[in-house]
Design a protein around this motif. Structure first.
Motif, PDB file in Angstrom:
ATOM      1  N   ASP B 143       0.696  -1.111   0.037  1.00  0.00           N
ATOM      2  CA  ASP B 143      -0.007   0.141   0.036  1.00  0.00           C
ATOM      3  C   ASP B 143       0.890   1.005   0.040  1.00  0.00           C
ATOM      4  N   GLY B 144       0.564   2.128  -0.616  1.00  0.00           N
ATOM      5  CA  GLY B 144       1.208   3.613  -0.552  1.00  0.00           C
ATOM      6  C   GLY B 144       0.721   4.601  -1.205  1.00  0.00           C
ATOM      7  N   ASP B 145       0.952   5.924  -0.939  1.00  0.00           N
ATOM      8  CA  ASP B 145       0.550   7.171  -1.475  1.00  0.00           C
ATOM      9  C   ASP B 145       1.640   7.937  -1.366  1.00  0.00           C
ATOM     10  N   VAL B 146       2.368   8.070  -2.627  1.00  0.00           N
ATOM     11  CA  VAL B 146       3.670   8.804  -2.809  1.00  0.00           C
ATOM     12  C   VAL B 146       3.656   9.779  -4.083  1.00  0.00           C
ATOM     13  N   SER B 147       4.230  11.049  -3.767  1.00  0.00           N
ATOM     14  CA  SER B 147       4.291  11.851  -4.751  1.00  0.00           C
ATOM     15  C   SER B 147       6.216  12.025  -5.040  1.00  0.00           C
ATOM     16  N   ALA B 148       6.452  12.316  -6.125  1.00  0.00           N
ATOM     17  CA  ALA B 148       8.209  12.299  -6.432  1.00  0.00           C
ATOM     18  C   ALA B 148       8.238  12.603  -7.699  1.00  0.00           C
ATOM     19  N   PRO B 149       9.618  13.091  -7.814  1.00  0.00           N
ATOM     20  CA  PRO B 149      10.006  13.171  -9.314  1.00  0.00           C
ATOM     21  C   PRO B 149      10.330  11.699  -9.812  1.00  0.00           C
ATOM     22  N   LEU B 150      10.208  11.698 -11.166  1.00  0.00           N
ATOM     23  CA  LEU B 150      10.444  10.260 -11.884  1.00  0.00           C
ATOM     24  C   LEU B 150      11.753  10.179 -12.327  1.00  0.00           C
ATOM     25  N   VAL B 151      12.285   8.915 -12.296  1.00  0.00           N
ATOM     26  CA  VAL B 151      13.490   8.546 -13.063  1.00  0.00           C
ATOM     27  C   VAL B 151      13.313   7.394 -13.739  1.00  0.00           C
ATOM     28  N   PHE B 152      13.799   7.280 -15.011  1.00  0.00           N
ATOM     29  CA  PHE B 152      13.971   6.031 -15.874  1.00  0.00           C
ATOM     30  C   PHE B 152      15.212   5.218 -15.621  1.00  0.00           C
ATOM     31  N   VAL B 153      14.782   3.900 -15.121  1.00  0.00           N
ATOM     32  CA  VAL B 153      15.952   3.085 -14.672  1.00  0.00           C
ATOM     33  C   VAL B 153      16.023   1.878 -15.591  1.00  0.00           C
ATOM     34  N   ASN B 154      15.890   2.137 -16.847  1.00  0.00           N
ATOM     35  CA  ASN B 154      16.008   1.188 -18.104  1.00  0.00           C
ATOM     36  C   ASN B 154      15.183  -0.114 -17.425  1.00  0.00           C
ATOM     37  N   TYR B 155      15.975  -1.563 -17.368  1.00  0.00           N
ATOM     38  CA  TYR B 155      15.013  -2.539 -16.939  1.00  0.00           C
ATOM     39  C   TYR B 155      15.135  -2.636 -15.340  1.00  0.00           C
ATOM     40  N   GLY B 156      15.814  -1.744 -14.565  1.00  0.00           N
ATOM     41  CA  GLY B 156      15.917  -1.767 -13.115  1.00  0.00           C
ATOM     42  C   GLY B 156      16.594  -2.891 -12.683  1.00  0.00           C
ATOM     43  N   LEU B 157      17.967  -3.233 -13.298  1.00  0.00           N
ATOM     44  CA  LEU B 157      18.704  -4.252 -12.682  1.00  0.00           C
ATOM     45  C   LEU B 157      19.773  -3.635 -12.160  1.00  0.00           C
ATOM     46  N   PRO B 158      20.637  -4.383 -11.275  1.00  0.00           N
ATOM     47  CA  PRO B 158      21.680  -3.697 -10.447  1.00  0.00           C
ATOM     48  C   PRO B 158      22.757  -2.968 -11.418  1.00  0.00           C
ATOM     49  N   GLU B 159      22.989  -3.457 -12.609  1.00  0.00           N
ATOM     50  CA  GLU B 159      23.852  -2.647 -13.467  1.00  0.00           C
ATOM     51  C   GLU B 159      23.473  -1.457 -13.972  1.00  0.00           C
ATOM     52  N   LEU B 285      10.100  13.332 -19.272  1.00  0.00           N
ATOM     53  CA  LEU B 285      11.608  13.242 -18.530  1.00  0.00           C
ATOM     54  C   LEU B 285      12.576  14.268 -19.301  1.00  0.00           C
ATOM     55  N   ASP B 286      13.325  14.766 -18.218  1.00  0.00           N
ATOM     56  CA  ASP B 286      14.370  15.594 -18.851  1.00  0.00           C
ATOM     57  C   ASP B 286      15.651  14.911 -18.211  1.00  0.00           C
ATOM     58  N   GLY B 287      16.728  15.691 -17.978  1.00  0.00           N
ATOM     59  CA  GLY B 287      17.957  15.244 -17.500  1.00  0.00           C
ATOM     60  C   GLY B 287      18.686  14.490 -18.799  1.00  0.00           C
ATOM     61  N   PRO B 288      19.995  13.457 -18.479  1.00  0.00           N
ATOM     62  CA  PRO B 288      20.651  13.249 -19.366  1.00  0.00           C
ATOM     63  C   PRO B 288      19.601  12.286 -20.346  1.00  0.00           C
ATOM     64  N   VAL B 289      20.346  12.352 -21.838  1.00  0.00           N
ATOM     65  CA  VAL B 289      20.014  11.286 -22.673  1.00  0.00           C
ATOM     66  C   VAL B 289      20.165   9.727 -22.098  1.00  0.00           C
ATOM     67  N   ALA B 290      19.148   8.727 -22.148  1.00  0.00           N
ATOM     68  CA  ALA B 290      19.414   7.468 -21.517  1.00  0.00           C
ATOM     69  C   ALA B 290      20.555   6.891 -22.532  1.00  0.00           C
ATOM     70  N   PRO B 291      21.308   6.052 -22.050  1.00  0.00           N
ATOM     71  CA  PRO B 291      22.331   5.202 -22.903  1.00  0.00           C
ATOM     72  C   PRO B 291      21.743   4.517 -23.959  1.00  0.00           C
ATOM     73  N   GLU B 292      21.971   4.161 -25.032  1.00  0.00           N
ATOM     74  CA  GLU B 292      21.536   3.466 -26.311  1.00  0.00           C
ATOM     75  C   GLU B 292      20.807   2.221 -25.778  1.00  0.00           C
ATOM     76  N   ALA B 293      21.499   1.350 -25.025  1.00  0.00           N
ATOM     77  CA  ALA B 293      21.012   0.123 -24.664  1.00  0.00           C
ATOM     78  C   ALA B 293      19.557   0.003 -23.890  1.00  0.00           C
TER      79      ALA B 293
END
Lengths: 735, 735
Positions: B143-159, B285-293
């Motif tokens: 359960d949760g109710d959160v508001s925050a800036p968004l970050v794109f994390v690719n597949y979301g894996l440790p690397e 989203l702004d910030g850096p362009v995501a790496p090609e992969a």
């Protein structure tokens, strides 16, 4: 933080390098010391802000060949050379150059769409709305008015048509649409025509050149939906230059071919378009879904066709003979006036061309300015300098080729080297050319500091080579190297005639890697784009001036010309190893693939819903006799070892002519099979790659295209050239 | 054309195969002949049309765990088993299962967008508009109710987070958006939570699951812009099943954990969304362009953030304990009633689940029908058959895990094998499991004909393995193989408890490869979708019934159980070679990378405009002592060779219990580090891959995660397990 890091690097790199690494090939230690002083004085004359002003001025109007702007640019350059104290003139040839009269592309089924074929002016780009722009087109497209179903052919390369054949798709009588990329653009309509297509559209997919790569212009540097890459589709791999005057200068009275007989001109119409114009066409395609590797970044499923989607392509051109104005400037040598150091960059652009070619030309002019100033202060080069600003490079290396063909005998007699550039940007040193000059290039690059990192441009490029290597082993190998390898020359710029037709030792320089964008050959290759995305401080303009200028000066002033034939041997030896591996791989792969076909593996694995035929079985690959080449290499190995160890003769200036004419021994007077203009046995643009080089092209392309008799003949021809070189070099060895 | 080709193949394949390849492990030649007759009679009972009817019936309504539709499906299955003559019952557990109460996702800056969170009904899909569908959600989100800036994390894996660290981007206090793919979905919020994110959105990018792959539903099979993948995000790699009752059956009175203390439940809210809903968020989203992969197939430049884009995510759930209805059917064995051959497939679906799970369940029921018919005709299996239809697999293998935990001792005593399936489609045999059963699987697959090509399903799969191999050498190696390797089991279906918790030898079967689509866990996994895109003729349903059914019957009827421990040895030997190479590679790569970092190569090469930090240097990788494992393997080598060559003992049925309980010797009672539920020393789902297997997981993950002390301890633990197995197998060798 940045500053401290740079300082630390600088100190430690300096300490190890200084002791041993300041040798200068062709120079005694004393000569080297005074040459370095000269280079330091040369460097002091270079001004990044002046380079920026030059770029701004020369890109201020559209200036393609035969335009008013082009004439004005040539005259501006002429005045600059003169003002720098050079003996300069405009040398004009009369060349064919087609400009568009009519351009229509429309989809007629299943819906209708009329292509815009127009890049809009942008308020963020001051020159983008100017009069006099060449419209979006491919020069040397045939006139044509065709209507036919559309077929998507990926990048339009031979392997793409192999897939189409497996999919049962025939492009005969169709119009094909191909993506820009993976080959020089002219290959795409040529291969389409070979397969019977009646028209060809080339578009920039946003995966390769657009929003996939980064923010689009004017927000960012990459191609927006309306951007179009103009460009030549002359079959330059047959011969470049004026298509009507192969092998001779296109002087006013030269004997000309009938245009329709010119063997390097297409028979079908070709048009480049934006991804805005391509999207409705591609989206309308039905037929099979394109294989994964074919798909781009447009937001729909890529199909191949053919089917309901039909297009109408109508193009006509004004096929006029037009003037082509090269600017040639000379500074006479004191000791060896008949030995020429030739330096060139083109001045014509598709539109404004701030990056291509003006950023490279501005560096060249800055060199001329600096040398002119040194000259006024009393310096005179030992050899004659010839600085050239070529016209008509964009449509097919017209200006440089006609001048080189016109002065062939004189150049083969006098030209010690040709040093080219063609635009410039922020990043890493790129260097290609004759491998006997590799040591010189490394020494020049060792002595120039990179503007951003404060290490040498050599060290920065080496670091890039290391990080780019794919495997740990390759990284280690690159890390253990002393210097960099220069690349082999394909084509796409003005060095082709010098190196590949005449055997003049050649080099090409330019910085890049941190200047990516989508402006290439569009109206957005402008000063406004350049200062935001290419080399905002023009410091890499200075770096190019230093790189080319030092190279010019070292060759021009050396008592003994700085050729290192050992590097040539090592490079060719590497090529021959590649060729033997290529033949072995091809033999094993063919045998395996034939077995897979024979054992029906493809049918078993192919989704029955996809109706994909197995690949055709191929004739077995025979064992190839490489021994003539290997024996020739053994001879070159021996003689180049002897030259390297004979210090006395190595210092003999009387043998200089042997040094710079050695490259001519590598020419085969018969030329390459089916393209006799290309005479160099080591370097040529690939028949199916275009700009991309094929080393030892006669042998390599025969193997790749499975012509075994030709492969054997070419092995003999290349071996003969190497043997000729070995014998020719003998006086340098003392044997 | 097709017919003639198939006939030719059939004749020649048959001729070579028949002579030598009809041996049946565990059977004398006479026994084998009569078993083959039995299998032929079994096959005659299988009806593709009946499988189709079963799929249609059981997928006719939404039937997730604890729904009315789910209860009805369980009762339908119960009646089917009973009608086939089996002794069947519904066995119910009481498990936690959250359903959504509130789901809100909205972008609040720089523009506003309220996510639809809804898949529309389609006229082409008859069940897509039904009542009772579970909405799009990830079960076990907090359960949760959160508001925050968004970050794109690719597949979301440790690397991916390593890259974010280099880019100077911290997700603490942010909401992350990750793409589905490359790992099991539950890894993404887990890693996000580890890095301090306060919410996680998972979306299907059209590159991985949408129009990039092919035409979208309902025109084609692939995910349309509104499709959403539901699914569990329980941290199943800690333990599966009811999160409140690890290790024990979730009976009504079982002792339960407090939900907020359950170690495999997330603390942050997670929501899956469509690419229609993701596009406005990603585009903002702004910030850096995501790496090609990292970039997908949406038509804009992918940025990472954080910046102006802010989202509000509000989720709440109804955390109820609910009934979980397994259907268990038995057919008692005549000779060895206390040796069980267990077969299972789940019956619960996220929505209608025609493919997942009903297509696999329909094949299972068809087997039960056929065996029931044979039973009526007088056939009785030598061992007891236990056919299971599991409930609650989708939220986390609930039904199978609770049943297995509840019957742990009985299963370890009696279960000879567990044979799983979980949906089915057109294409190639997939087989994974215990490697002592690899020979059996090959022999079963050898004797079943592929519905499309008329060669065996083994030959078709082998052909696929050959063509999929990357290099000529690997293709040749695959071509020279006699059979196929079965894969190692990770997780994601009901075999986990049997193999990885209890050490019951296990197998998993299914056909796929020509059934790609985007229906997975959406409302479009329907009968209408299945008959168009999955297995339109249901002939692969029959092929699955044959594959699993023959395997069941061969194990059930064999006098000597068909285990081949030599294959187990060979497989583990391969794993240990991989591990030694992994350690060597990691040591060399780490040393090299540390050198590159120390020598500032990354700073030299990084575009200064990109502000990317160099990777952090890592502690050197020590040499690792693999000798305990290598010595243990030498012992297993020796004993399995002796077993293979001892024909007399090999035929001794008195030793059968040793054969099927051998797998239990590979359990480590302490379990894997920090996840004690997983006890198998050879097979486990990866801590950071989820479904994806890690073989020899204790050792492999310790090395990958650079925990050297743990690696040494795990080497000892695995060596001890192998030594235990070697000793345990001794009676089979005659030593």
């Amino acid at each position: 933080m940045r500053t401290r890091f740079l300082l630390a690097l600088c100190l430690c790199a300096g300490a190890t390098a200084r002791a041993q690494d300041k040798k200068m090939l062709g120079y005694t230690d004393n000569e080297a010391a005074s040459q370095q002083q000269l280079e330091a004085r040369f460097d002091q004359q270079l001004s990044s802000s002046h380079i920026g002003e030059t770029i701004k001025t020369l890109s201020s109007r559209p200036h393609h060949i035969s335009s008013a702007g082009g004439k004005a640019v040539a005259e501006d350059i002429l005045q600059r050379f003169k003002s720098y104290g050079w003996d300069a003139e405009i040398v004009t040839y009369q060349v064919l150059f087609p400009t568009p009269k009519e351009r229509v592309l429309e989809m007629t089924s299943p819906t209708t769409y009329k292509a815009l074929l127009k890049e809009p002016a942008l308020k963020e780009d001051a020159t983008s709305g100017q009069e006099g722009q060449l419209p979006t087109y491919n020069a040397w497209s045939a006139d044509g008015d065709v209507s036919a179903p559309l077929v998507f052919v990926n990048y339009g390369l031979p392997e793409d048509y192999e897939y189409l054949e497996r999919a049962g798709i025939d492009v005969r009588g169709k119009i094909v649409i191909a993506k820009y990329g993976r080959s020089w653009r002219g290959i795409k309509p040529k291969v389409a025509q070979e397969h019977g297509a009646i028209g060809c559209i080339i578009y920039s997919d946003p995966k390769d050149d657009g929003y996939f790569n980064g923010d689009v212009y004017p927000q960012g540097a990459f191609k927006n939906e309306y951007g179009v890459q103009r460009g030549s589709v002359m079959d330059m791999v047959i011969y470049p230059g004026d298509p009507l005057t192969p092998n001779i200068g296109a002087t006013a009275n030269a004997k000309r071919l009938d245009r329709l007989q010119a063997p390097n001109l297409l028979k079908i119409p070709v048009l480049p378009i934006s991804y805005h114009d391509a999207a409705p066409l591609l989206k309308a395609l039905d037929g099979p879904v394109a294989p994964e590797a074919w798909r781009g970044a447009l937001p729909f499923t890529y199909h191949i066709g053919p089917g309901k989607a039909k297009v109408h392509l109508k193009l006509s051109f004004d096929w006029q003979i037009r003037p082509c104005h090269n600017v040639i400037a000379k500074l006479k040598g004191t000791e060896e006036p008949d030995q020429w150091v030739v330096r060139g960059n083109h001045h014509d652009a598709w539109v404004n061309g701030a990056s291509d070619p003006i950023s490279g030309l501005a560096a060249l002019l800055e060199e001329a300015k600096a040398i002119g100033q040194l000259s006024k202060e009393g310096f005179k080069p030992r050899r004659t300098l010839v600085y050239c600003a070529w016209d008509g490079e964009e449509p097919g290396l017209l200006g440089s080729t006609e001048w080189a063909e016109d002065h062939a005998a004189e150049l083969q007699e006098k030209a010690v080297v040709y040093i080219n550039s063609d635009g410039n940007g922020r990043g890493f040193l790129g260097a290609s050319g004759s491998h006997a000059l590799e040591t010189l290039v490394n020494q020049v690059a060792r002595d120039i500091t990179d503007p951003q990192t404060n290490v040498s441009i050599l060290a920065r490029r080496q670091a890039s080579d290391v990080l780019k290597a794919a495997t740990t082993r390759q990284k280690k190998e690159k890390l253990s190297r002393q210097g960099i390898n220069i690349s082999a020359m394909g084509s796409g710029s003005d060095y082709s005639s010098f190196l590949q037709h005449l055997g003049v030792p050649s080099l090409d320089f330019g910085f890049s890697g941190e200047d990516a964008g989508g402006e290439y050959h569009s109206i957005y290759d402008s000063y406004d784009d350049y200062v935001r995305f290419k080399d905002p401080t023009f410091s890499y303009g200075v770096a190019l001036s230093k790189t080319a200028g030092h190279t010019v000066l070292r060759i021009a002033n050396s008592v003994v010309l700085p050729f290192d034939f050992r590097k040539l041997y090592e490079t060719v030896n590497g090529y021959v190893s590649e060729l033997t591996e290529l033949a072995t791989d091809l033999r094993e792969t063919t045998a395996l693939e034939n077995q897979l076909v024979k054992e029906n593996k493809y049918q078993l694995v192919t989704d029955t819903a996809k109706h994909l035929l197995p690949p055709a079985a191929k004739a077995p690959v025979p064992y190839i006799d490489f021994s003539p080449l290997q024996n020739a290499l053994a001879g070159l190995d021996s003689i180049t070892q002897a030259i390297s160890s004979n210090k006395q003769l190595a210092g003999n200036p009387a043998l200089n002519k042997i040094r710079y004419q050695a490259e001519q021994q590598l020419l085969n007077e018969k030329g390459l099979p089916s393209r006799a203009w290309y005479k160099h046995t080591l370097y040529a643009p690939g028949f199916y790659t275009g700009y991309g080089v094929k080393t030892v092209p006669g042998v390599r392309e025969a193997i790749e295209q499975r012509r075994w008799t030709e492969a054997a003949e070419q092995i003999d021809a290349v071996a003969a050239a190497i043997n000729r070189l070995t014998k020719y070099l003998q006086p340098l060895s003392g044997r």
